[in-house]
Every structure is written in C-alpha cells, then in structure tokens.
Design a protein around this motif. Structure first.
Motif, PDB file in Angstrom:
ATOM      1  N   THR A 453      30.913  47.119  51.174  1.00  0.00           N
ATOM      2  CA  THR A 453      31.142  47.521  49.786  1.00  0.00           C
ATOM      3  C   THR A 453      32.629  47.489  49.450  1.00  0.00           C
ATOM      4  OG1 THR A 453      29.195  48.956  49.894  1.00  0.00           O
ATOM      5  CG2 THR A 453      30.737  49.332  48.089  1.00  0.00           C
ATOM      6  N   ASN A 454      33.467  47.944  50.404  1.00  0.00           N
ATOM      7  CA  ASN A 454      34.913  47.938  50.187  1.00  0.00           C
ATOM      8  C   ASN A 454      35.418  46.516  50.004  1.00  0.00           C
ATOM      9  OD1 ASN A 454      37.553  49.075  50.066  1.00  0.00           O
ATOM     10  ND2 ASN A 454      37.878  48.485  52.193  1.00  0.00           N
ATOM     11  N   GLU A 455      34.893  45.591  50.846  1.00  0.00           N
ATOM     12  CA  GLU A 455      35.295  44.202  50.691  1.00  0.00           C
ATOM     13  C   GLU A 455      34.865  43.650  49.338  1.00  0.00           C
ATOM     14  OE1 GLU A 455      33.616  42.184  53.962  1.00  0.00           O
ATOM     15  OE2 GLU A 455      34.963  43.060  55.472  1.00  0.00           O
ATOM     16  N   GLU A 456      33.644  44.013  48.917  1.00  0.00           N
ATOM     17  CA  GLU A 456      33.172  43.541  47.612  1.00  0.00           C
ATOM     18  C   GLU A 456      34.037  44.109  46.485  1.00  0.00           C
ATOM     19  OE1 GLU A 456      29.143  44.729  47.498  1.00  0.00           O
ATOM     20  OE2 GLU A 456      28.438  43.155  48.868  1.00  0.00           O
ATOM     21  N   LEU A 457      34.377  45.417  46.601  1.00  0.00           N
ATOM     22  CA  LEU A 457      35.231  46.026  45.577  1.00  0.00           C
ATOM     23  C   LEU A 457      36.614  45.382  45.565  1.00  0.00           C
ATOM     24  CD1 LEU A 457      34.332  49.812  46.010  1.00  0.00           C
ATOM     25  CD2 LEU A 457      33.705  48.326  44.104  1.00  0.00           C
ATOM     26  N   GLN A 458      37.137  45.079  46.763  1.00  0.00           N
ATOM     27  CA  GLN A 458      38.442  44.440  46.829  1.00  0.00           C
ATOM     28  C   GLN A 458      38.390  43.060  46.198  1.00  0.00           C
ATOM     29  OE1 GLN A 458      40.015  44.335  50.762  1.00  0.00           O
ATOM     30  NE2 GLN A 458      41.902  43.303  50.207  1.00  0.00           N
ATOM     31  N   SER A 459      37.291  42.323  46.482  1.00  0.00           N
ATOM     32  CA  SER A 459      37.132  41.001  45.876  1.00  0.00           C
ATOM     33  C   SER A 459      37.027  41.115  44.353  1.00  0.00           C
ATOM     34  CB  SER A 459      35.889  40.327  46.442  1.00  0.00           C
ATOM     35  OG  SER A 459      35.641  39.103  45.802  1.00  0.00           O
ATOM     36  N   THR A 460      36.251  42.129  43.892  1.00  0.00           N
ATOM     37  CA  THR A 460      36.119  42.334  42.447  1.00  0.00           C
ATOM     38  C   THR A 460      37.460  42.693  41.819  1.00  0.00           C
ATOM     39  OG1 THR A 460      33.855  43.123  42.783  1.00  0.00           O
ATOM     40  CG2 THR A 460      34.886  43.638  40.679  1.00  0.00           C
ATOM     41  N   ASN A 461      38.243  43.521  42.529  1.00  0.00           N
ATOM     42  CA  ASN A 461      39.556  43.912  42.027  1.00  0.00           C
ATOM     43  C   ASN A 461      40.470  42.700  41.894  1.00  0.00           C
ATOM     44  OD1 ASN A 461      41.577  45.761  41.206  1.00  0.00           O
ATOM     45  ND2 ASN A 461      42.422  45.778  43.276  1.00  0.00           N
ATOM     46  N   GLU A 462      40.416  41.824  42.910  1.00  0.00           N
ATOM     47  CA  GLU A 462      41.233  40.612  42.832  1.00  0.00           C
ATOM     48  C   GLU A 462      40.800  39.732  41.663  1.00  0.00           C
ATOM     49  OE1 GLU A 462      40.750  38.859  46.623  1.00  0.00           O
ATOM     50  OE2 GLU A 462      42.031  40.308  47.688  1.00  0.00           O
ATOM     51  N   GLU A 463      39.477  39.635  41.445  1.00  0.00           N
ATOM     52  CA  GLU A 463      38.987  38.847  40.315  1.00  0.00           C
ATOM     53  C   GLU A 463      39.450  39.460  38.990  1.00  0.00           C
ATOM     54  OE1 GLU A 463      34.804  38.633  40.712  1.00  0.00           O
ATOM     55  OE2 GLU A 463      34.838  37.352  42.497  1.00  0.00           O
ATOM     56  N   LEU A 464      39.404  40.815  38.907  1.00  0.00           N
ATOM     57  CA  LEU A 464      39.864  41.480  37.685  1.00  0.00           C
ATOM     58  C   LEU A 464      41.356  41.255  37.456  1.00  0.00           C
ATOM     59  CD1 LEU A 464      37.898  44.855  37.912  1.00  0.00           C
ATOM     60  CD2 LEU A 464      37.490  42.978  36.323  1.00  0.00           C
ATOM     61  N   GLU A 465      42.138  41.299  38.553  1.00  0.00           N
ATOM     62  CA  GLU A 465      43.562  41.039  38.413  1.00  0.00           C
ATOM     63  C   GLU A 465      43.810  39.621  37.923  1.00  0.00           C
ATOM     64  OE1 GLU A 465      45.308  41.892  42.156  1.00  0.00           O
ATOM     65  OE2 GLU A 465      45.189  44.087  41.939  1.00  0.00           O
ATOM     66  N   THR A 466      43.037  38.669  38.478  1.00  0.00           N
ATOM     67  CA  THR A 466      43.170  37.278  38.028  1.00  0.00           C
ATOM     68  C   THR A 466      42.806  37.150  36.552  1.00  0.00           C
ATOM     69  OG1 THR A 466      42.608  36.504  40.249  1.00  0.00           O
ATOM     70  CG2 THR A 466      42.424  34.920  38.456  1.00  0.00           C
ATOM     71  N   MET A 467      41.695  37.806  36.144  1.00  0.00           N
ATOM     72  CA  MET A 467      41.290  37.773  34.738  1.00  0.00           C
ATOM     73  C   MET A 467      42.345  38.415  33.844  1.00  0.00           C
ATOM     74  SD  MET A 467      37.243  38.716  35.128  1.00  0.00           S
ATOM     75  CE  MET A 467      37.046  38.810  33.351  1.00  0.00           C
TER      76      MET A 467
END
Length: 615
Positions: A453-467
């Motif tokens: 879950t932490n990895e998924e959240l980190q991936s989502t956070n990176e995607e949000l930062e990119t967006m």
C-alpha cells in the motif's frame, strides 16, 4: 460464533461440493476467524447469507480462499534449519545413493513456489547443475490454483529474493521486466500440481518431503490422517521436514525425530508380526507318574486366587473354589445342584447362553465389561467360559473363571484420563503455538500489505506531483496567452479608436455592409446626412432603411460589387436628406476584401458624398 454452528458447517460443505476445497479438517477457531474477516469485508454477518452471496458472486470464492489460505512463504525461510538440512541430512543421503539413482522430493503446500525453488537451489549446489537436471524431480503441490499459477511463472521481486544468498542470485535467477526469473533449464525439474492433502492420494517413493507450517491449520484427527499418507509417500529412511510451529510428539510410531529443534524427522518402518510359534528348547521328556494327584488338584483348585466354577456336561455344579464362595456365595454345599438354579447363572450377567455356545462350538468364550455390585462396591469382572474335553474328545463339562479386573480397569481409566489430560494439554500447547505462529504470519502478511500500500501511495504521490507540474506548466502557458490576448485587445482597441477617428474625420457618409448587405459600420456623417444613429441601423439591411436614397438605382450596383470580382463603382443619384431637402449624392461602392476573404464574404464600403444640398 461457535464452531459447531450448523450454518458454518453447511458453508464448508458448500465449498467442498462446489469448488472441491475440503476445509472440514481445519481448526475451527482459525477457520471461523478468517471467514468472519472476509464476511466483514463484504458487509455480511450471517453464514447462510454469505453462502447465498457466493452463489451470486462466483469471483468471491477467490477472495475467500486467499483469506483462508494465508500463503506466507519465502526463500530459505528459517536459514538455520536449511543449513542443517543441507549439511547434516542431504549430504549423507546423497553420499549413500548410487551415482545414477533418481532423487524424488515433494514440497507439500508450496504456495507461490519459493520453497520448491529453494529445494532446487540446495540440491543443485550439492549435486552440480548437470547432475541435478538428470537425477532430481521436485513435485510441488498446493490446493490453491491461483498460487500454483504464480509459482509456475517463477517471477519474483527484489524484495522476495532478498533472503537468497547474494552469490546465488546471478547463478539461479535472470532479470526480466523488473523481476527475477528462476532459471528455465532448472525449472523443468520442478513439477507443480494441485493436491489436497486431506483427500488426494499421496506421491510415492519420496526421499525428502517438506511440509512447512501447513499441518498447523488442521485439527489433530486430520493431522494424523495426513501424516499417515506422508509415511506411505516416503521411501525407507525418508526425511520429513516440517515448520517451526509443528511437532510430532504423538506420532512416534511412524516418525522419529532427527533434530527436534529444526523439525526434521525420519520415517519409521512398520514392523510385521511373525506368524507361528518359536520354541526356545525341546519339549521335556515324560517323567514317572506322581502319587496323590487328585488331592493335590483339588487343593490347588480350591486355593486358586481366581474364582472358578466347574460344571458337568449336563449343567450340574461339580467344583467351586474358595474365591468363588467369597465373591458370589457359591460353595461346596451347592455341588450337585443344577447351575440354572443358582443366581450366578443370570446375575451379574446371563451366562447360560455362553455356556451353551461353548459346548456346541467347543471353543472358549470371553465375556468382558461385567459390572458386579458387592456390598456397595462396584467390581469389574471378565468371565472366561472354557469347554472341558476328555482324551477321546468327548465333552466332560465347562469351566468358568471369574477374573477380577477392577484394579486394572481403574488403572486403565486413570491412564486414559491422564492420557486425555496430556492430549488436551498438548493440544492446547500446540494450538497456542499455532495461533502464535498464525498471528505472526498474519502480522507478516499485514506488513507486506502495508508495504505494498505504501508503494502504491508513493507511486500515486509521484503521479500527482507530475500532474501538478503539468498543470503549473499549463497555467503558465495560459497566463502567457492571456497576456498576449490583453496586448492584442489593447492593440485592437487602439485600432478601433483610430478607425473611428478616421471615419469621423471624413466629410462623406461611410457605410460598411457585409455580403448580405447588413450594416456593420455607420459613421457620424451618414447619421448627419440621413438622420439615423449608428445604434439604430447596425445589423439592419441597408436596402430596407427608410432614408431618402433611391435604392432601386443602387441595388444593381451593390449586387454587382458583392457577387462579382469587380473594381470600385460609382453612381450619382438624386436623394432627399434628413431635413427633407433635395440633394445630389455621389455614391462610390468598393468591395471589402482582405487576405483571407473574397468579394462574397467580405462585403462592401459605401461612400456617400452630397455634392449639393438645400439650405
């Protein structure tokens, strides 16, 4: 919820009949806890409702089985146990086997395959890769088809192979698409298949059987059944390798511990009883007859510590010893009486039918579990009825022996009670140990889920930062465009103001029309000439204006300008201005064209100049 709930047992039967998963041998406490957890996730609390839910949603079976079968495994789990297995177990086994003899290994409950591939690595290191491919077969089985599919793919993340010694990773794994794949040439020696340890037949002629942290999910009865199958599966002297949470204290008859700490056991061969009799010495020779035997026999019979009664062939009491008199009150006074007249014939147990059967079949009969209440004391007896025959085979009578087994019965009851207490204590200890191990595995599973879950959240956070960066860039671009629009608007306003100044400064009336002759521009001189303001005429059809121009003379001119690529045209007409005075007006029509417009789309500029007006 209690373990004997009929709805829960019905649910287990439904799982067995519909999907072939037999969970009836699993420990109810752990099983109920896992099923309840899955039911809570789908918002149900009743087993019957959940069974209906499974029938409507077939995909729910997979989620339920994944919840019940935790499937926690890993490479080289418990490294100390694997080191011991490699050095103290496998090396001696391989040293005593012929060079070309096949080696058969069974990994029961293999989950996603890490344990089976660990066995492959250990054996390949011990034998060498070439000899491993020729001699070794590893049969890896599990009840979960989804896990078997994952195991056959043999792809693992960097985290999953973290326990593999660093020097062995490049030797046995190949990197592909972000995963570590077990070597394909060695993978052919590992055969995966579905096997239910409770229902399916075991694999045979196995040299090493690993079943780590799987038995702990089953109750004692099912464990015994599975271990019997493991005993059948293993070859003579075969090795059973269990997990830390599992013991075989009550199965010493089929397995003996090699190293109890590391849960390594060896198969015990079953002993076969020898038939026939074995004599240690020759039969004694016949001695001369001894005198006074009748009296000696009578005294010996009377002094026997076991109650005995002798009957003639026709059922008359012939012999009764002292112990019989103390026990039942039958004495020498009853000799000569029919046995059927004695209370002993039917109390404490009906003996007449046994006597008759012994006489007819000429064989001894045994009556067990006879309870006799004497003086307020309960006595347990065992009665032996034996026919007495003469040298010529004729029936002489029947001998009844009453063995007092009260003491042994009490000892047996005490032993059974002690055994039950010991078994219960062992069950509680094993259950506690298994619960702790299960809790540990559940915690480990939870940690793994949290890490995922932490990895998924980190991936989502990176995607949000990119967006966010993309949105900021888009915002900057929009700001630049807005600034350009403001500049263009200002320039346009300046151009309009300049054009308005030009039109106002002209001494002639100027009208700009589109290709449909609708008015777009009407300057102040045109307003002064004809008496109509700009806001009254803009958007109106020029030829429909109520002014003093003779439109019938202008219409051909205007149509020609709009429909043909003509040059500017001019005409002089007589008109009436806003004051009602006759004026001569010179009308000049020019096509309104630009770089991207033609005559039809551009419209026309009409310049009206009064040459003479009334005063």
């Amino acid at each position: 919820m209690i373990s004997t709930a009929p709805d829960f047992e019905a649910l287990l039967i439904h799982l067995k009949e519909s999907r072939g998963f037999d969970f009836t041998g699993y420990k109810r406490s752990s099983l109920i806890r896992r099923v309840d957890r899955r039911m809570a996730q789908v918002g149900l609390s009743d087993y019957a409702e959940y069974q209906d839910f499974l029938q409507v949603h077939p995909d729910e079976f997979t989620a339920l089985f994944n919840t019940i079968l935790i499937n926690v495994t890993g490479f080289f789990r418990d490294p100390d146990a694997w080191d011991y297995l490699r050095s103290d177990i496998l090396k001696p086994i391989l040293a005593t086997r012929p060079g070309n003899a096949p080696i058969r290994v069974w990994s029961a409950g293999c989950a996603s395959g890490e344990e089976a591939y660990t066995l492959a690595i250990v054996l390949a290191e011990a034998l060498g890769v070439e000899e491993f491919r020729e001699r070794v077969k590893i049969y890896a089985t599990d009840v979960d088809e989804e896990q078997l599919t994952e195991a056959r793919q043999a792809g693992y993340t960097e985290q999953q192979i973290a326990a593999v010694p660093a020097e062995l990773v490049p030797k046995y794994f190949e990197q592909s698409a972000g995963k570590y794949l077990f070597r394909k040439d060695l993978r052919r020696s590992v055969i995966f298949g579905r096997n239910d340890l409770v229902q399916d037949a075991p694999i045979s002629r196995i040299d090493l059987l690993t079943c780590r942290n799987t038995l702990m999910y089953f109750n004692a009865e099912t464990q015994a059944k599975i271990l019997t199958r493991f005993h059948f599966a293993l070859s003579e002297g075969g090795i059973l390798f269990l997990g830390r949470a599992e013991m075989l204290l009550s199965h010493g008859g089929i397995f003996t511990p090699v190293d109890l700490k590391r849960r390594v056991f060896r198969r015990v061969p079953r002993l076969h009883q020898q038939s026939g009799a074995v004599f240690a010495e020759a039969l004694p020779t016949v001695q001369p007859p001894v005198g006074g035997l009748d009296e000696l026999r009578n005294e010996a019979f009377a002094a026997s510590p076991v109650a005995q009664l002798g009957l003639t062939s026709d059922g008359v009491v012939a012999l009764a010893n002292t112990r019989l008199e103390k026990l039942f009150g039958v004495s020498s006074r009853d000799i000569g009486r029919p046995f059927r007249d004695l209370d002993l014939s039917y109390r404490p147990v009906e003996l007449r039918r046994y006597i008759e059967q012994a006489q007819i079949e000429r064989r001894s009969m045994r009556v067990t579990d006879v309870e006799y209440l004497r003086g307020g004391e309960l006595i347990h007896l065992e009665v032996q009825v034996s026919p007495l025959t003469g040298t010529d085979g004729s029936l002489l009578g029947v001998n009844l022996i009453f063995n007092d087994v009260t003491a042994s019965r009490r000892l047996q009851d005490d032993l059974e009670h002690a055994h039950q207490q010991l078994e219960a204590a062992y069950e509680e200890l094993q259950s506690t140990n298994e619960e702790l191990e299960t809790t540990n595995e559940e915690l480990q599973s939870t940690v793994e889920e949290l890490e995922t879950t932490n990895e998924e959240l980190q991936s989502t956070n990176e995607e949000l930062e990119t967006m966010n960066e993309e949105l900021q860039s888009t915002n900057d671009e929009l700001q630049t465009i807005n600034d350009q629009l403001r500049i263009s608007t200002a320039q346009l306003d300046d151009a309009n103001a300049f054009l308005e100044t030009v039109l106002t400064s002209l001494k002639a009336g100027v009208v700009v029309v589109d290709h449909n002759l609708r008015i777009r521009v009407w300057n102040d001189r045109a307003e002064d000439l004809w008496g109509l303001r700009s806001d009254e005429v803009v958007g109106q059809h020029f030829l429909n204006l109520d002014i003093g121009l003779p439109f019938d003379q202008l219409r051909p001119l205007l149509r020609g300008i709009l429909t043909e690529a003509a040059v500017p045209a001019e005409v002089t007409v007589e008109a009436v201005n806003r004051r009602g005075r006759a004026v001569t007006v010179r009308v000049v029509c020019t096509p309104l064209t630009g770089p991207n417009t033609g005559p039809e789309s551009g419209g026309a500029i009409i310049v009206m100049e009064a040459e003479q007006t009334g005063v």
